[in-house]
Design a protein around this motif. Structure first.
Motif, PDB file in Angstrom:
ATOM      1  N   PRO A   1      71.228  99.386  69.852  1.00  0.00           N
ATOM      2  CA  PRO A   1      71.016  98.989  68.455  1.00  0.00           C
ATOM      3  C   PRO A   1      70.229  97.687  68.330  1.00  0.00           C
ATOM      4  O   PRO A   1      69.320  97.580  67.518  1.00  0.00           O
ATOM      5  N   SER A   2      70.553  96.687  69.191  1.00  0.00           N
ATOM      6  CA  SER A   2      69.844  95.413  69.037  1.00  0.00           C
ATOM      7  C   SER A   2      68.376  95.557  69.438  1.00  0.00           C
ATOM      8  O   SER A   2      67.478  95.026  68.792  1.00  0.00           O
ATOM      9  N   ARG A   3      68.121  96.330  70.494  1.00  0.00           N
ATOM     10  CA  ARG A   3      66.722  96.563  70.905  1.00  0.00           C
ATOM     11  C   ARG A   3      65.932  97.229  69.771  1.00  0.00           C
ATOM     12  O   ARG A   3      64.821  96.840  69.453  1.00  0.00           O
ATOM     13  N   LEU A   4      66.554  98.255  69.194  1.00  0.00           N
ATOM     14  CA  LEU A   4      65.861  99.001  68.130  1.00  0.00           C
ATOM     15  C   LEU A   4      65.603  98.107  66.916  1.00  0.00           C
ATOM     16  O   LEU A   4      64.565  98.221  66.257  1.00  0.00           O
ATOM     17  N   MET A   5      66.539  97.188  66.650  1.00  0.00           N
ATOM     18  CA  MET A   5      66.335  96.311  65.491  1.00  0.00           C
ATOM     19  C   MET A   5      65.163  95.354  65.729  1.00  0.00           C
ATOM     20  O   MET A   5      64.371  95.091  64.823  1.00  0.00           O
ATOM     21  N   VAL A   6      65.062  94.843  66.948  1.00  0.00           N
ATOM     22  CA  VAL A   6      63.948  93.924  67.233  1.00  0.00           C
ATOM     23  C   VAL A   6      62.628  94.699  67.200  1.00  0.00           C
ATOM     24  O   VAL A   6      61.624  94.226  66.643  1.00  0.00           O
ATOM     25  N   LEU A   7      62.631  95.915  67.758  1.00  0.00           N
ATOM     26  CA  LEU A   7      61.416  96.739  67.696  1.00  0.00           C
ATOM     27  C   LEU A   7      61.033  96.984  66.234  1.00  0.00           C
ATOM     28  O   LEU A   7      59.852  96.889  65.849  1.00  0.00           O
ATOM     29  N   ALA A   8      62.038  97.284  65.407  1.00  0.00           N
ATOM     30  CA  ALA A   8      61.769  97.583  63.996  1.00  0.00           C
ATOM     31  C   ALA A   8      61.107  96.394  63.316  1.00  0.00           C
ATOM     32  O   ALA A   8      60.157  96.546  62.544  1.00  0.00           O
ATOM     33  N   MET A   9      61.596  95.207  63.634  1.00  0.00           N
ATOM     34  CA  MET A   9      61.019  94.004  63.017  1.00  0.00           C
ATOM     35  C   MET A   9      59.574  93.832  63.452  1.00  0.00           C
ATOM     36  O   MET A   9      58.693  93.507  62.655  1.00  0.00           O
ATOM     37  N   PHE A  10      59.324  94.082  64.746  1.00  0.00           N
ATOM     38  CA  PHE A  10      57.939  93.986  65.255  1.00  0.00           C
ATOM     39  C   PHE A  10      57.047  95.025  64.572  1.00  0.00           C
ATOM     40  O   PHE A  10      55.949  94.708  64.102  1.00  0.00           O
ATOM     41  N   GLY A  11      57.530  96.275  64.500  1.00  0.00           N
ATOM     42  CA  GLY A  11      56.716  97.357  63.934  1.00  0.00           C
ATOM     43  C   GLY A  11      56.388  97.105  62.478  1.00  0.00           C
ATOM     44  O   GLY A  11      55.266  97.340  62.026  1.00  0.00           O
ATOM     45  N   TRP A  12      57.365  96.569  61.750  1.00  0.00           N
ATOM     46  CA  TRP A  12      57.138  96.271  60.336  1.00  0.00           C
ATOM     47  C   TRP A  12      56.126  95.133  60.205  1.00  0.00           C
ATOM     48  O   TRP A  12      55.167  95.205  59.420  1.00  0.00           O
ATOM     49  N   ALA A  13      56.346  94.073  61.021  1.00  0.00           N
ATOM     50  CA  ALA A  13      55.476  92.893  60.946  1.00  0.00           C
ATOM     51  C   ALA A  13      54.043  93.249  61.317  1.00  0.00           C
ATOM     52  O   ALA A  13      53.093  92.907  60.614  1.00  0.00           O
ATOM     53  N   ALA A  14      53.886  93.961  62.438  1.00  0.00           N
ATOM     54  CA  ALA A  14      52.532  94.259  62.910  1.00  0.00           C
ATOM     55  C   ALA A  14      51.877  95.312  62.014  1.00  0.00           C
ATOM     56  O   ALA A  14      50.673  95.249  61.759  1.00  0.00           O
ATOM     57  N   GLY A  15      52.662  96.257  61.512  1.00  0.00           N
ATOM     58  CA  GLY A  15      52.096  97.337  60.701  1.00  0.00           C
ATOM     59  C   GLY A  15      51.609  96.864  59.345  1.00  0.00           C
ATOM     60  O   GLY A  15      50.724  97.471  58.736  1.00  0.00           O
ATOM     61  N   ILE A  16      52.180  95.760  58.872  1.00  0.00           N
ATOM     62  CA  ILE A  16      51.816  95.273  57.545  1.00  0.00           C
ATOM     63  C   ILE A  16      50.405  94.669  57.551  1.00  0.00           C
ATOM     64  O   ILE A  16      49.713  94.647  56.540  1.00  0.00           O
TER      65      ILE A  16
ATOM     66  N   ALA B   1      68.726 102.585  64.847  1.00  0.00           N
ATOM     67  CA  ALA B   1      69.679 101.520  65.204  1.00  0.00           C
ATOM     68  C   ALA B   1      71.035 101.828  64.581  1.00  0.00           C
ATOM     69  O   ALA B   1      72.079 101.705  65.240  1.00  0.00           O
ATOM     70  N   LEU B   2      71.047 102.251  63.305  1.00  0.00           N
ATOM     71  CA  LEU B   2      72.338 102.560  62.673  1.00  0.00           C
ATOM     72  C   LEU B   2      72.993 103.763  63.364  1.00  0.00           C
ATOM     73  O   LEU B   2      74.194 103.753  63.647  1.00  0.00           O
ATOM     74  N   LEU B   3      72.184 104.794  63.666  1.00  0.00           N
ATOM     75  CA  LEU B   3      72.786 105.999  64.252  1.00  0.00           C
ATOM     76  C   LEU B   3      73.390 105.670  65.620  1.00  0.00           C
ATOM     77  O   LEU B   3      74.495 106.100  65.948  1.00  0.00           O
ATOM     78  N   TYR B   4      72.668 104.875  66.409  1.00  0.00           N
ATOM     79  CA  TYR B   4      73.221 104.450  67.710  1.00  0.00           C
ATOM     80  C   TYR B   4      74.494 103.622  67.506  1.00  0.00           C
ATOM     81  O   TYR B   4      75.468 103.761  68.244  1.00  0.00           O
ATOM     82  N   HIS B   5      74.466 102.756  66.500  1.00  0.00           N
ATOM     83  CA  HIS B   5      75.634 101.911  66.234  1.00  0.00           C
ATOM     84  C   HIS B   5      76.851 102.781  65.893  1.00  0.00           C
ATOM     85  O   HIS B   5      77.960 102.526  66.358  1.00  0.00           O
ATOM     86  N   VAL B   6      76.614 103.820  65.088  1.00  0.00           N
ATOM     87  CA  VAL B   6      77.730 104.693  64.679  1.00  0.00           C
ATOM     88  C   VAL B   6      78.287 105.430  65.903  1.00  0.00           C
ATOM     89  O   VAL B   6      79.503 105.563  66.064  1.00  0.00           O
ATOM     90  N   ILE B   7      77.380 105.877  66.783  1.00  0.00           N
ATOM     91  CA  ILE B   7      77.881 106.532  68.012  1.00  0.00           C
ATOM     92  C   ILE B   7      78.734 105.531  68.787  1.00  0.00           C
ATOM     93  O   ILE B   7      79.796 105.851  69.302  1.00  0.00           O
TER      94      ILE B   7
END
Ligand code: HEM
Length: 495
Positions: free
Chosen positions: A342-357, A396-402
């Motif tokens: 989950p933490s890895r996916l959250m950091v990736l998400a932040m990067f993807g959002w930042a770079a994609g913008i 990240a949420l789905l992994y967290h729930v598992i």
């Protein structure tokens, strides 16, 4: 303030809630894999490694675009539901109705495309669905439009229920958004970020969906009687108001997972601040009026509308993005965060959002849009923040729930292979689109010139890696969720 307990008691799901949430999650990962496979086929055909007849290509492109946007809308609604139900009363029937209407809508759309041969893409731009009725029937166009209407009605029901819950607890939507603290006063530190984000999404996306409903009904009238016509420019404005808002709302619903989960993984509180409230309030206004940046090359458009699109383009997503990036980075900095899925996916998400913008904002600038409009720069920028930003937030949420069901934090060796595969594939795939855009390769083309095939083939390799990684994630998530175990009890922040 968001809880620091990793698996808090108030996030436990009852048996029925769990069944519904699992339906959403498993359907979403299965649909993502299927739509990615369709994407892989199209990219392979553009690279000339296989041949797909043009009419089938446009059916596949219609399915891929509609399926991806719809699935993203469906699963990010589940993200919002998962956290918002802790703070306000939500009725499960509304969440269920949204899913059932989504399924019926999806069936109408799949039938229209694969039985009726509809191929006028997910943007159903008037008068294309009806004007091209030599390739498919008016009936097929009508089924496609009806499918959208059903999905929109489902989402409206969910939002109305959520709005009633918010008004019931906070008095009105303005207070839920935190407007009372914009200029002065002590901000309630327990005012949930989830409530602020959800309120913004409800206000903006209800308007967008209503704009969509108008254009869908008018298009249905036109499909029933092609003699009845409407102003194409007004229809285009309404369509992009809806389409832009709908896909943008998925980011704002998905980011709730980051606000809620990140502090639990860093072990550091993530307080609500005045800049946070300002940014969501500003984005709430801007995101509603930003859609004309899709029509910068429509010269019949009144000049002032294009100017709004241009100016607001730089202000719409930026405040929320900026305040979230700052909040996330300061939350992570020297926190000693444990690197689990989950933490890895959250950091990736932040990067993807930042770079994609960045490529998105470039494309929203008139001087650049003149060159980049309708080139593969466009799929380059939106695949960037959808694939590497929004999708990882939901994963990240789905992994967290598992993790909550398995009573552990997830970090298997297969996960550690799947994650870099996804990142690498995502970067190769999106940069191939962006590079093609730089070379002015036209988007939405079934057949590509030999000069364009280099980036197509590199993109195909990236897509293949992505599909493999997503296939693994989907199996991991589906098996993890469907294993019958009760949710975990409360546990303290994992460090
Ligand atoms: C392995 C992953 C994926 C592959 C291989 C893929 C492939 C493609 C291709 C080849 C196109 C057509 C590009 C062109 O205009 O020339 C496309 C368009 C599109 N894709 Fe994807 N895609 C993937 C993932 C996604 C995701 C995750 C989303 C959204 C959640 C998405 C949404 C869209 C949309 C909205 C379009 C535009 C359709 C249109 O122009 O009408 N794709 N994709």
């Amino acid at each position: 303030m968001a809880t620091m307990t990793l698996y808090p008691d108030d996030e436990r799901l009852s048996a029925t809630e769990r069944a519904v949430f699992d339906l959403y999650a498993v359907s979403a990962v299965v649909l993502f894999v299927l739509m990615m496979l369709i994407g892989l086929l199209m990219r392979t055909a553009q690279g000339n490694w296989m041949s797909i007849p043009p009419d089938l290509f446009y059916q596949l492109l219609s399915m891929h675009g509609t399926g991806m946007v719809g699935t993203m809308g469906m699963i990010t609604t589940a993200v919002m539901w998962f956290f918002l139900r802790k703070y306000v009363k939500l009725h499960l029937w509304a969440f269920v109705a949204n899913f059932v209407l989504f399924l019926f809508g999806a069936l109408c759309i799949i039938g229209a495309i694969f039985v009726g041969n509809y191929g006028a893409l997910w943007t159903f731009l008037y008068p294309l669905p009806v004007a091209l009725a030599k390739t498919w029937s008016n009936g097929a166009a009508a089924w496609f439009l009806l499918g959208y209407l059903l999905i929109g009605v489902g989402m409206l029901l969910f939002y109305l229920d959520a709005a009633l819950g918010l008004i019931g607890r906070f008095g009105n939507l303005g207070r839920a958004l935190g407007l009372q603290w914009l200029l002065s006063g002590d901000i309630d530190p327990d005012h949930p970020k989830t409530v602020v984000a959800s309120t913004m999404v409800i206000i903006a996306n209800v308007l967008g969906i209503l704009a969509g409903a108008v254009v869908l009904v008018l298009s249905l009238v036109s499909a029933a009687n092609p003699e009845i016509t409407f102003n194409a420019l007004v229809m285009k404005n309404l369509t992009y108001w809806f389409g832009h808002m709908y896909i943008n709302a998925t980011i704002y619903m998905a980011v709730i997972a980051l606000y809620e989960l990140l502090p639990r993984y860093t072990g550091r509180p993530y307080p609500i601040t005045r800049p946070f409230l300002w940014s969501w309030a500003a984005s709430c206004v801007f995101v509603i009026v930003v859609f004309p940046h899709h029509l910068l090359m429509d010269y019949a458009q009144p000049r002032w509308v294009s100017i709004i699109g241009q100016v607001v383009s730089h202000g719409a997503g930026f405040p929320v993005f900026l305040v979230t990036t700052w909040g996330v980075l300061t939350n992570i900095h020297r926190s000693g965060m444990r690197w689990t899925m989950p933490s890895r996916l959250m950091v990736l998400a932040m990067f993807g959002w930042a770079a994609g913008i960045v490529p998105a904002m470039l494309d929203g600038t008139i001087a650049i849009n003149r060159v980049m409009h309708n080139t593969q720069w466009v799929p380059g920028h939106f695949h960037f923040y959808l694939l590497l930003g929004v999708l990882p937030m939901t994963l990240a949420l789905l992994y967290h729930v598992i993790g909550s069901r398995e009573q552990t934090t997830l970090d298997s060796s297969a996960d550690r292979v799947g994650f870099p595969l996804y990142l690498l594939g995502g970067l190769i795939f999106t940069f191939a689109f962006l590079d093609a855009g730089r070379m002015s390769v036209a988007r939405r083309m079934a057949t590509h010139l030999p000069e364009w095939r280099g980036t197509d083939q590199v993109g195909t390799i990236g897509a293949l890696l992505l599909v493999l990684a997503m296939l693994y994630f989907a199996m991991r998530i589906a098996i993890g969720l469907l294993r019958v175990k009760p949710d975990a009890g409360p546990r303290h922040a994992a460090r």
